[in-house]
Design a protein around this motif. Structure first.
Motif, PDB file in Angstrom:
ATOM      1  N   ALA A  59      25.752  31.130  37.987  1.00 22.89           N
ATOM      2  CA  ALA A  59      24.575  31.911  38.383  1.00 22.89           C
ATOM      3  C   ALA A  59      24.224  32.974  37.347  1.00 22.89           C
ATOM      4  CB  ALA A  59      24.808  32.545  39.744  1.00 22.89           C
ATOM      5  N   LYS A  60      25.237  33.460  36.635  1.00 25.70           N
ATOM      6  CA  LYS A  60      24.997  34.493  35.622  1.00 25.70           C
ATOM      7  C   LYS A  60      24.299  33.941  34.378  1.00 25.70           C
ATOM      8  CE  LYS A  60      29.325  36.767  37.009  1.00 25.70           C
ATOM      9  NZ  LYS A  60      30.690  37.159  36.552  1.00 25.70           N
ATOM     10  N   LEU A  61      24.314  32.618  34.239  1.00 19.67           N
ATOM     11  CA  LEU A  61      23.777  31.992  33.033  1.00 19.67           C
ATOM     12  C   LEU A  61      22.338  31.504  33.186  1.00 19.67           C
ATOM     13  CD1 LEU A  61      26.935  29.828  32.180  1.00 19.67           C
ATOM     14  CD2 LEU A  61      26.300  32.031  31.201  1.00 19.67           C
ATOM     15  N   VAL A  62      21.803  31.571  34.417  1.00 19.50           N
ATOM     16  CA  VAL A  62      20.439  31.085  34.654  1.00 19.50           C
ATOM     17  C   VAL A  62      19.438  31.916  33.840  1.00 19.50           C
ATOM     18  CG1 VAL A  62      18.619  30.749  36.371  1.00 19.50           C
ATOM     19  CG2 VAL A  62      21.008  30.253  36.954  1.00 19.50           C
ATOM     20  N   PRO A  63      18.601  31.280  33.021  1.00 16.66           N
ATOM     21  CA  PRO A  63      17.622  32.026  32.218  1.00 16.66           C
ATOM     22  C   PRO A  63      16.627  32.772  33.102  1.00 16.66           C
ATOM     23  CG  PRO A  63      17.826  29.754  31.463  1.00 16.66           C
ATOM     24  CD  PRO A  63      18.545  29.837  32.768  1.00 16.66           C
ATOM     25  N   GLU A  64      16.141  33.885  32.644  1.00 17.41           N
ATOM     26  CA  GLU A  64      15.231  34.716  33.426  1.00 17.41           C
ATOM     27  C   GLU A  64      13.968  33.964  33.856  1.00 17.41           C
ATOM     28  OE1 GLU A  64      13.795  37.386  35.783  1.00 17.41           O
ATOM     29  OE2 GLU A  64      15.816  37.454  34.928  1.00 17.41           O
ATOM     30  N   PRO A  65      13.333  33.151  32.972  1.00 13.89           N
ATOM     31  CA  PRO A  65      12.132  32.419  33.425  1.00 13.89           C
ATOM     32  C   PRO A  65      12.413  31.490  34.598  1.00 13.89           C
ATOM     33  CG  PRO A  65      12.263  32.412  31.033  1.00 13.89           C
ATOM     34  CD  PRO A  65      13.573  32.966  31.525  1.00 13.89           C
TER      35      PRO A  65
END
Length: 288
Positions: free
Chosen positions: A29-35
Protein backbone atom coordinates in the motif's frame (compact mmCIF):
# COMPACT_ATOMS: atom_id res chain seq x y z
CA UNK A 1 -4.93 -11.28 40.08
CA UNK A 2 -8.01 -11.87 37.98
CA UNK A 3 -8.05 -8.20 36.94
CA UNK A 4 -4.40 -8.48 35.91
CA UNK A 5 -5.13 -11.52 33.74
CA UNK A 6 -8.03 -9.72 32.04
CA UNK A 7 -5.87 -6.65 31.47
CA UNK A 8 -3.12 -8.78 29.90
CA UNK A 9 -5.70 -10.53 27.73
CA UNK A 10 -7.13 -7.19 26.52
CA UNK A 11 -3.66 -5.83 25.79
CA UNK A 12 -2.70 -9.00 23.92
CA UNK A 13 -5.92 -8.93 21.90
CA UNK A 14 -5.40 -5.26 21.05
CA UNK A 15 -1.83 -5.95 19.95
CA UNK A 16 -2.98 -8.89 17.83
CA UNK A 17 -5.64 -6.72 16.19
CA UNK A 18 -3.13 -4.00 15.43
CA UNK A 19 -0.69 -6.56 14.05
CA UNK A 20 -3.41 -8.08 11.86
CA UNK A 21 -4.30 -4.65 10.51
CA UNK A 22 -0.67 -3.92 9.77
CA UNK A 23 -0.25 -7.22 7.95
CA UNK A 24 -3.47 -6.69 6.02
CA UNK A 25 -2.49 -3.17 4.97
CA UNK A 26 0.91 -4.52 3.98
CA UNK A 27 3.96 -2.86 2.54
CA UNK A 28 2.44 -2.77 -0.94
CA UNK A 29 0.00 0.00 0.00
CA UNK A 30 2.93 2.34 0.64
CA UNK A 31 4.13 1.88 -2.94
CA UNK A 32 0.92 2.89 -4.74
CA UNK A 33 1.69 5.94 -6.94
CA UNK A 34 -0.16 9.13 -6.03
CA UNK A 35 -2.08 9.36 -9.37
CA UNK A 36 -3.44 5.83 -8.83
CA UNK A 37 -4.21 6.58 -5.17
CA UNK A 38 -6.04 9.78 -6.19
CA UNK A 39 -8.06 7.90 -8.82
CA UNK A 40 -8.93 5.27 -6.21
CA UNK A 41 -8.85 2.43 -8.72
CA UNK A 42 -6.75 0.13 -10.87
CA UNK A 43 -7.94 -0.24 -14.46
CA UNK A 44 -7.39 -3.71 -15.91
CA UNK A 45 -7.33 -4.51 -19.62
CA UNK A 46 -8.58 -8.06 -20.23
CA UNK A 47 -10.11 -10.12 -23.02
CA UNK A 48 -12.52 -11.59 -20.42
CA UNK A 49 -12.87 -14.83 -22.42
CA UNK A 50 -10.13 -16.89 -20.76
CA UNK A 51 -11.58 -19.39 -18.25
CA UNK A 52 -10.63 -20.32 -15.58
CA UNK A 53 -8.18 -17.41 -15.39
CA UNK A 54 -10.27 -14.37 -16.30
CA UNK A 55 -13.70 -14.46 -17.92
CA UNK A 56 -17.34 -13.47 -17.74
CA UNK A 57 -20.08 -16.05 -17.37
CA UNK A 58 -22.75 -15.86 -20.10
CA UNK A 59 -25.09 -12.97 -19.30
CA UNK A 60 -22.91 -11.73 -16.41
CA UNK A 61 -21.37 -8.28 -16.19
CA UNK A 62 -18.68 -9.07 -13.61
CA UNK A 63 -15.32 -10.64 -14.41
CA UNK A 64 -14.39 -13.81 -12.54
CA UNK A 65 -11.61 -16.41 -12.48
CA UNK A 66 -8.26 -17.00 -10.76
CA UNK A 67 -6.58 -13.82 -12.00
CA UNK A 68 -9.71 -11.76 -11.30
CA UNK A 69 -9.90 -13.05 -7.72
CA UNK A 70 -6.18 -12.42 -7.14
CA UNK A 71 -6.46 -8.86 -8.47
CA UNK A 72 -9.61 -8.24 -6.41
CA UNK A 73 -7.80 -9.29 -3.23
CA UNK A 74 -4.73 -7.25 -4.16
CA UNK A 75 -6.84 -4.16 -4.82
CA UNK A 76 -8.65 -4.66 -1.51
CA UNK A 77 -5.35 -4.79 0.36
CA UNK A 78 -4.18 -1.66 -1.49
CA UNK A 79 -7.49 0.07 -0.60
CA UNK A 80 -8.35 0.50 -4.29
CA UNK A 81 -11.19 -0.55 -6.59
CA UNK A 82 -10.85 -2.59 -9.78
CA UNK A 83 -12.26 -1.43 -13.10
CA UNK A 84 -12.12 -3.72 -16.15
CA UNK A 85 -11.67 -2.56 -19.74
CA UNK A 86 -12.47 -5.17 -22.40
CA UNK A 87 -9.62 -5.63 -24.89
CA UNK A 88 -8.74 -8.42 -27.29
CA UNK A 89 -5.57 -10.34 -26.50
CA UNK A 90 -3.59 -8.68 -29.30
CA UNK A 91 -4.59 -5.23 -27.99
CA UNK A 92 -3.31 -5.70 -24.43
CA UNK A 93 0.26 -4.47 -24.93
CA UNK A 94 -0.77 -1.58 -27.21
CA UNK A 95 -3.46 -0.71 -24.63
CA UNK A 96 -0.84 -0.32 -21.90
CA UNK A 97 1.36 1.76 -24.20
CA UNK A 98 -1.60 4.01 -25.02
CA UNK A 99 -2.49 4.36 -21.29
CA UNK A 100 -5.93 2.83 -21.82
CA UNK A 101 -5.48 0.85 -18.61
CA UNK A 102 -2.99 0.29 -15.79
CA UNK A 103 -2.64 -3.49 -15.99
CA UNK A 104 -2.70 -5.92 -18.93
CA UNK A 105 -4.25 -9.19 -17.79
CA UNK A 106 -6.15 -12.25 -18.96
CA UNK A 107 -3.47 -14.81 -19.80
CA UNK A 108 -0.62 -12.66 -21.09
CA UNK A 109 2.79 -14.29 -20.64
CA UNK A 110 6.14 -12.74 -19.79
CA UNK A 111 8.75 -13.05 -22.56
CA UNK A 112 12.11 -11.41 -23.11
CA UNK A 113 10.76 -9.85 -26.30
CA UNK A 114 7.73 -8.36 -24.54
CA UNK A 115 9.93 -7.02 -21.74
CA UNK A 116 11.25 -4.51 -24.26
CA UNK A 117 7.86 -2.81 -24.01
CA UNK A 118 6.33 -3.79 -20.64
CA UNK A 119 7.28 -4.94 -17.17
CA UNK A 120 5.64 -8.10 -15.82
CA UNK A 121 4.59 -9.34 -12.41
CA UNK A 122 4.69 -13.13 -12.70
CA UNK A 123 1.87 -14.99 -10.92
CA UNK A 124 1.37 -18.43 -12.48
CA UNK A 125 3.19 -21.27 -14.20
CA UNK A 126 1.52 -22.42 -17.37
CA UNK A 127 2.20 -23.80 -20.80
CA UNK A 128 0.75 -24.13 -24.26
CA UNK A 129 -1.05 -27.36 -25.09
CA UNK A 130 -3.25 -28.64 -27.89
CA UNK A 131 -6.94 -29.53 -27.66
CA UNK A 132 -8.50 -31.72 -30.34
CA UNK A 133 -11.88 -33.28 -30.97
CA UNK A 134 -12.29 -36.40 -28.83
CA UNK A 135 -12.64 -38.67 -31.86
CA UNK A 136 -9.20 -37.54 -33.07
CA UNK A 137 -7.37 -37.99 -29.78
CA UNK A 138 -5.46 -41.12 -30.84
CA UNK A 139 -4.10 -39.43 -33.96
CA UNK A 140 -1.94 -36.89 -32.12
CA UNK A 141 0.76 -37.24 -29.48
CA UNK A 142 3.00 -34.20 -30.10
CA UNK A 143 3.11 -31.13 -32.31
CA UNK A 144 5.05 -33.19 -34.88
CA UNK A 145 1.85 -35.08 -35.63
CA UNK A 146 0.28 -31.91 -37.04
CA UNK A 147 2.40 -31.78 -40.21
CA UNK A 148 -0.05 -31.01 -43.02
CA UNK A 149 -2.78 -30.16 -40.49
CA UNK A 150 -4.25 -26.87 -39.34
CA UNK A 151 -4.32 -25.34 -35.86
CA UNK A 152 -5.93 -22.28 -34.30
CA UNK A 153 -4.56 -20.05 -31.56
CA UNK A 154 -5.15 -16.56 -30.23
CA UNK A 155 -4.06 -13.50 -32.16
CA UNK A 156 -0.92 -12.20 -30.47
CA UNK A 157 0.15 -15.58 -29.02
CA UNK A 158 3.78 -15.16 -30.04
CA UNK A 159 5.16 -17.83 -27.69
CA UNK A 160 2.87 -20.52 -29.09
CA UNK A 161 3.27 -19.33 -32.68
CA UNK A 162 7.07 -19.48 -32.39
CA UNK A 163 6.80 -23.17 -31.45
CA UNK A 164 4.34 -23.83 -34.26
CA UNK A 165 6.65 -22.16 -36.77
CA UNK A 166 9.59 -24.19 -35.45
CA UNK A 167 7.62 -27.44 -35.71
CA UNK A 168 6.35 -26.50 -39.16
CA UNK A 169 9.92 -25.90 -40.38
CA UNK A 170 10.83 -29.37 -39.11
CA UNK A 171 7.88 -30.80 -41.06
CA UNK A 172 9.02 -29.27 -44.35
CA UNK A 173 12.65 -30.18 -43.69
CA UNK A 174 11.49 -33.80 -43.36
CA UNK A 175 9.60 -33.65 -46.64
CA UNK A 176 6.16 -33.25 -45.08
CA UNK A 177 3.59 -30.49 -45.48
CA UNK A 178 3.75 -27.44 -43.21
CA UNK A 179 1.47 -26.80 -40.25
CA UNK A 180 -1.17 -24.23 -41.14
CA UNK A 181 -1.90 -21.80 -38.32
CA UNK A 182 -4.89 -19.52 -37.98
CA UNK A 183 -4.82 -16.76 -35.35
CA UNK A 184 -8.21 -15.72 -33.95
CA UNK A 185 -9.37 -12.95 -31.56
CA UNK A 186 -10.71 -15.13 -28.73
CA UNK A 187 -10.88 -18.63 -27.27
CA UNK A 188 -14.56 -19.10 -28.23
CA UNK A 189 -13.67 -18.26 -31.84
CA UNK A 190 -10.91 -20.87 -31.84
CA UNK A 191 -13.17 -23.52 -30.29
CA UNK A 192 -15.85 -22.81 -32.88
CA UNK A 193 -13.35 -23.40 -35.70
CA UNK A 194 -12.44 -26.72 -34.06
CA UNK A 195 -16.12 -27.67 -33.78
CA UNK A 196 -16.69 -26.81 -37.44
CA UNK A 197 -13.66 -28.96 -38.41
CA UNK A 198 -11.98 -26.00 -40.06
CA UNK A 199 -8.95 -26.64 -37.88
CA UNK A 200 -7.60 -29.83 -36.34
CA UNK A 201 -6.59 -28.40 -32.95
CA UNK A 202 -6.87 -25.37 -30.72
CA UNK A 203 -3.55 -24.39 -29.16
CA UNK A 204 -3.86 -22.47 -25.90
CA UNK A 205 -3.03 -22.38 -22.19
CA UNK A 206 -3.21 -25.81 -20.56
CA UNK A 207 -5.40 -24.71 -17.57
CA UNK A 208 -7.81 -22.95 -19.91
CA UNK A 209 -8.06 -25.97 -22.21
CA UNK A 210 -8.72 -28.31 -19.29
CA UNK A 211 -11.44 -25.99 -17.99
CA UNK A 212 -13.00 -25.65 -21.44
CA UNK A 213 -12.99 -29.42 -21.93
CA UNK A 214 -14.68 -29.91 -18.56
CA UNK A 215 -17.61 -27.79 -19.73
CA UNK A 216 -18.25 -30.25 -22.59
CA UNK A 217 -17.57 -33.77 -21.22
CA UNK A 218 -16.47 -36.25 -23.87
CA UNK A 219 -16.27 -33.68 -26.66
CA UNK A 220 -12.58 -32.73 -26.54
CA UNK A 221 -9.22 -34.19 -25.51
CA UNK A 222 -5.85 -32.70 -24.63
CA UNK A 223 -3.12 -34.10 -26.86
CA UNK A 224 -1.07 -36.61 -24.89
CA UNK A 225 -3.24 -36.04 -21.81
CA UNK A 226 -1.28 -33.03 -20.62
CA UNK A 227 1.16 -32.43 -23.48
CA UNK A 228 2.94 -29.08 -23.11
CA UNK A 229 3.90 -27.44 -26.38
CA UNK A 230 5.97 -24.86 -24.51
CA UNK A 231 6.20 -23.65 -20.89
CA UNK A 232 5.58 -20.04 -19.96
CA UNK A 233 4.85 -17.77 -17.05
CA UNK A 234 1.44 -16.09 -16.98
CA UNK A 235 1.77 -12.51 -15.80
CA UNK A 236 0.27 -9.05 -15.43
CA UNK A 237 1.80 -6.37 -17.64
CA UNK A 238 2.62 -2.81 -16.56
CA UNK A 239 3.94 0.27 -18.30
CA UNK A 240 7.65 0.76 -17.71
CA UNK A 241 6.91 4.19 -16.23
CA UNK A 242 4.47 2.70 -13.71
CA UNK A 243 6.95 0.86 -11.51
CA UNK A 244 5.21 2.01 -8.32
CA UNK A 245 2.00 0.14 -9.11
CA UNK A 246 3.98 -2.80 -10.46
CA UNK A 247 5.91 -3.08 -7.20
CA UNK A 248 2.79 -2.58 -5.07
CA UNK A 249 1.09 -5.50 -6.82
CA UNK A 250 4.20 -7.69 -6.62
CA UNK A 251 4.77 -7.06 -2.90
CA UNK A 252 1.09 -7.61 -2.07
CA UNK A 253 0.93 -10.90 -3.95
CA UNK A 254 4.10 -12.01 -2.17
CA UNK A 255 2.33 -11.27 1.14
CA UNK A 256 -0.64 -13.32 -0.09
CA UNK A 257 1.72 -16.19 -0.84
CA UNK A 258 3.03 -15.97 2.72
CA UNK A 259 -0.40 -15.86 4.39
CA UNK A 260 -2.03 -18.53 2.20
CA UNK A 261 -4.51 -16.32 0.30
CA UNK A 262 -2.70 -16.87 -3.01
CA UNK A 263 -2.90 -20.65 -2.72
CA UNK A 264 -6.53 -20.59 -1.57
CA UNK A 265 -7.59 -18.60 -4.64
CA UNK A 266 -5.60 -20.75 -7.06
CA UNK A 267 -6.97 -23.95 -5.49
CA UNK A 268 -10.51 -22.58 -5.77
CA UNK A 269 -10.11 -22.45 -9.57
CA UNK A 270 -8.35 -25.79 -9.90
CA UNK A 271 -4.96 -24.32 -10.77
CA UNK A 272 -3.20 -24.86 -7.44
CA UNK A 273 -0.52 -26.85 -9.27
CA UNK A 274 0.47 -23.68 -11.13
CA UNK A 275 1.60 -21.78 -8.01
CA UNK A 276 4.92 -19.98 -8.18
CA UNK A 277 7.27 -20.51 -5.21
CA UNK A 278 8.10 -16.79 -5.27
CA UNK A 279 6.43 -13.78 -6.90
CA UNK A 280 8.85 -12.27 -9.38
CA UNK A 281 9.20 -9.40 -11.85
CA UNK A 282 10.41 -10.00 -15.42
CA UNK A 283 11.41 -13.64 -14.99
CA UNK A 284 10.01 -15.53 -18.00
CA UNK A 285 10.27 -19.27 -18.61
CA UNK A 286 13.36 -18.73 -20.77
CA UNK A 287 15.30 -17.47 -17.73
CA UNK A 288 14.17 -20.16 -15.25
Amino acid sequence: MKHGIITKFVLAATAATLFASTVFAGEGAKLVPEPVRAAGKITVGSQQTFPPIEFREPGASSVTGASADLLTEIAKRLDLQLEYVQAEYAALIPGIEAKRFDVASGGISDTEEREQKLDFVNYMQSGGSAMVRAEDADAYKTIADFCGKSVATLLGSRVIMAKVEEASAACTAGGKAEIRAEQLPSAPDARMQLDLKRVDAYLGDFPALVYMGAQFPGKYAIVGGNYMLTPYITSWGFSKDNTGLRDAVKVTLQEMLADGAYKAIMDKWGVGGALLPEITINLPASKR
